[in-house]
Scaffold this motif. Structure first.
Motif, PDB file in Angstrom:
ATOM      1  N   ALA A  50      20.554  -2.858  23.128  1.00  0.00           N
ATOM      2  CA  ALA A  50      22.011  -2.781  23.259  1.00  0.00           C
ATOM      3  C   ALA A  50      22.434  -3.234  24.650  1.00  0.00           C
ATOM      4  O   ALA A  50      23.408  -3.980  24.804  1.00  0.00           O
ATOM      5  CB  ALA A  50      22.492  -1.354  22.988  1.00  0.00           C
ATOM      6  N   GLU A  51      21.704  -2.820  25.666  1.00  0.00           N
ATOM      7  CA  GLU A  51      22.013  -3.260  27.031  1.00  0.00           C
ATOM      8  C   GLU A  51      21.823  -4.769  27.168  1.00  0.00           C
ATOM      9  O   GLU A  51      22.606  -5.441  27.839  1.00  0.00           O
ATOM     10  CB  GLU A  51      21.122  -2.526  28.040  1.00  0.00           C
ATOM     11  N   ASP A  52      20.770  -5.311  26.535  1.00  0.00           N
ATOM     12  CA  ASP A  52      20.489  -6.744  26.624  1.00  0.00           C
ATOM     13  C   ASP A  52      21.593  -7.587  25.994  1.00  0.00           C
ATOM     14  O   ASP A  52      21.995  -8.609  26.556  1.00  0.00           O
ATOM     15  CB  ASP A  52      19.149  -7.074  25.964  1.00  0.00           C
ATOM     16  N   ILE A  53      22.079  -7.189  24.813  1.00  0.00           N
ATOM     17  CA  ILE A  53      23.131  -7.989  24.177  1.00  0.00           C
ATOM     18  C   ILE A  53      24.420  -7.915  24.991  1.00  0.00           C
ATOM     19  O   ILE A  53      25.131  -8.906  25.140  1.00  0.00           O
ATOM     20  CB  ILE A  53      23.384  -7.609  22.697  1.00  0.00           C
ATOM     21  N   VAL A  54      24.710  -6.745  25.549  1.00  0.00           N
ATOM     22  CA  VAL A  54      25.915  -6.612  26.377  1.00  0.00           C
ATOM     23  C   VAL A  54      25.793  -7.508  27.612  1.00  0.00           C
ATOM     24  O   VAL A  54      26.746  -8.191  28.001  1.00  0.00           O
ATOM     25  CB  VAL A  54      26.146  -5.131  26.754  1.00  0.00           C
ATOM     26  N   PRO A  60      36.176  -9.004  28.542  1.00  0.00           N
ATOM     27  CA  PRO A  60      35.748  -7.661  28.950  1.00  0.00           C
ATOM     28  C   PRO A  60      35.993  -6.597  27.878  1.00  0.00           C
ATOM     29  O   PRO A  60      35.177  -5.689  27.710  1.00  0.00           O
ATOM     30  CB  PRO A  60      36.587  -7.385  30.202  1.00  0.00           C
ATOM     31  N   ALA A  61      37.088  -6.723  27.139  1.00  0.00           N
ATOM     32  CA  ALA A  61      37.374  -5.741  26.085  1.00  0.00           C
ATOM     33  C   ALA A  61      36.325  -5.812  24.979  1.00  0.00           C
ATOM     34  O   ALA A  61      35.914  -4.781  24.433  1.00  0.00           O
ATOM     35  CB  ALA A  61      38.767  -5.975  25.507  1.00  0.00           C
ATOM     36  N   THR A  62      35.877  -7.015  24.641  1.00  0.00           N
ATOM     37  CA  THR A  62      34.844  -7.187  23.612  1.00  0.00           C
ATOM     38  C   THR A  62      33.530  -6.586  24.088  1.00  0.00           C
ATOM     39  O   THR A  62      32.851  -5.872  23.341  1.00  0.00           O
ATOM     40  CB  THR A  62      34.648  -8.683  23.286  1.00  0.00           C
ATOM     41  N   ILE A  63      33.189  -6.847  25.327  1.00  0.00           N
ATOM     42  CA  ILE A  63      31.950  -6.320  25.895  1.00  0.00           C
ATOM     43  C   ILE A  63      31.985  -4.793  25.899  1.00  0.00           C
ATOM     44  O   ILE A  63      31.024  -4.137  25.489  1.00  0.00           O
ATOM     45  CB  ILE A  63      31.725  -6.880  27.312  1.00  0.00           C
ATOM     46  N   GLU A  84      29.497  -2.309  23.799  1.00  0.00           N
ATOM     47  CA  GLU A  84      28.712  -1.326  24.551  1.00  0.00           C
ATOM     48  C   GLU A  84      28.944   0.089  23.990  1.00  0.00           C
ATOM     49  O   GLU A  84      28.008   0.841  23.745  1.00  0.00           O
ATOM     50  CB  GLU A  84      29.117  -1.395  26.026  1.00  0.00           C
ATOM     51  N   ARG A  85      30.203   0.407  23.756  1.00  0.00           N
ATOM     52  CA  ARG A  85      30.563   1.730  23.231  1.00  0.00           C
ATOM     53  C   ARG A  85      30.030   1.924  21.809  1.00  0.00           C
ATOM     54  O   ARG A  85      29.403   2.934  21.494  1.00  0.00           O
ATOM     55  CB  ARG A  85      32.087   1.888  23.272  1.00  0.00           C
ATOM     56  N   VAL A  86      30.265   0.949  20.946  1.00  0.00           N
ATOM     57  CA  VAL A  86      29.871   1.073  19.538  1.00  0.00           C
ATOM     58  C   VAL A  86      28.350   1.146  19.393  1.00  0.00           C
ATOM     59  O   VAL A  86      27.830   1.951  18.621  1.00  0.00           O
ATOM     60  CB  VAL A  86      30.444  -0.095  18.705  1.00  0.00           C
ATOM     61  N   GLN A  98      36.502  -1.039  10.984  1.00  0.00           N
ATOM     62  CA  GLN A  98      36.068  -2.423  10.804  1.00  0.00           C
ATOM     63  C   GLN A  98      35.547  -3.022  12.103  1.00  0.00           C
ATOM     64  O   GLN A  98      34.586  -3.799  12.094  1.00  0.00           O
ATOM     65  CB  GLN A  98      37.210  -3.250  10.227  1.00  0.00           C
ATOM     66  N   THR A  99      36.149  -2.664  13.232  1.00  0.00           N
ATOM     67  CA  THR A  99      35.682  -3.145  14.527  1.00  0.00           C
ATOM     68  C   THR A  99      34.276  -2.630  14.817  1.00  0.00           C
ATOM     69  O   THR A  99      33.410  -3.379  15.274  1.00  0.00           O
ATOM     70  CB  THR A  99      36.653  -2.719  15.646  1.00  0.00           C
ATOM     71  N   HIS A 100      34.042  -1.347  14.558  1.00  0.00           N
ATOM     72  CA  HIS A 100      32.708  -0.775  14.758  1.00  0.00           C
ATOM     73  C   HIS A 100      31.682  -1.489  13.871  1.00  0.00           C
ATOM     74  O   HIS A 100      30.595  -1.847  14.328  1.00  0.00           O
ATOM     75  CB  HIS A 100      32.716   0.717  14.428  1.00  0.00           C
TER      76      HIS A 100
END
Length: 177
Positions: A7-11, A21-24, A28-30, A69-71
């Protein structure tokens, strides 16, 4: 590979690709939520069954349909990335249908006579310099059933902004939105 590390790597990769930044932050949160709620430690522990249970639990929470749907989409992106980077032999999300909003959410809102009168009162209010235009706009929207976006597409900047502002001021929004 550890799920938390993946998860850290994809972020980090998204940051390097200069994603918004909002997508990132969303990913990260999801992905943190996915790892915490499913209890998976390694990426290859994410199975179709794990995803199905997680998606069901996600839909049962008190979240808006758009958030659900975003998650789901963030996890879909993550799993496709993990498959491309050989962390998974096959994508467990592949072929799963998109999540749909529960019945009774979203869609069209039927306004009562009281709602319509309230909108027209606001639109034709005294001291409001564009009351004729606003009243006509609201009446047209109500009479035709056309969506605000259809009446004032975003490409027509000034007209679109004026109509959208008029509609918003007159209360022509979904209740609870």
């Amino acid at each position: 590979m550890r799920a938390s590390q993946a998860a850290e790597d994809i972020v980090e990769e998204q940051r390097l690709r200069n994603n918004r930044p909002a997508t990132i932050a969303c990913h990260e949160r999801v992905l943190g939520i996915l790892v915490d709620q499913t209890g998976v430690e390694d990426v290859d522990e994410i199975t179709r069954r794990t995803l199905t249970k997680w998606r069901f639990e996600l839909q049962s929470r008190d979240l808006s349909p758009a958030t659900v749907q975003t998650h789901d989409k963030a996890v879909k992106v993550f799993l496709a990335w993990a498959t491309r980077n050989d962390m998974l032999r096959e994508n467990p999300r592949e072929g799963m249908p998109p999540l749909r909003a529960p019945r009774g959410t979203g869609g069209y809102v039927t306004f009562t006579q009281v709602d319509v009168k309230a909108m027209l009162v606001v639109a034709s209010g005294t001291g409001h310099r564009n009351r004729l235009r606003d009243t006509a706009s609201i009446a047209t929207l109500l009479d035709t059933g056309i969506r605000v976006g259809g009446a004032a597409p975003r490409g027509r900047a000034s007209r679109s902004r004026r109509l959208r502002r008029s509609v918003r001021q007159a209360g022509f929004t979904r209740p609870g939105a």
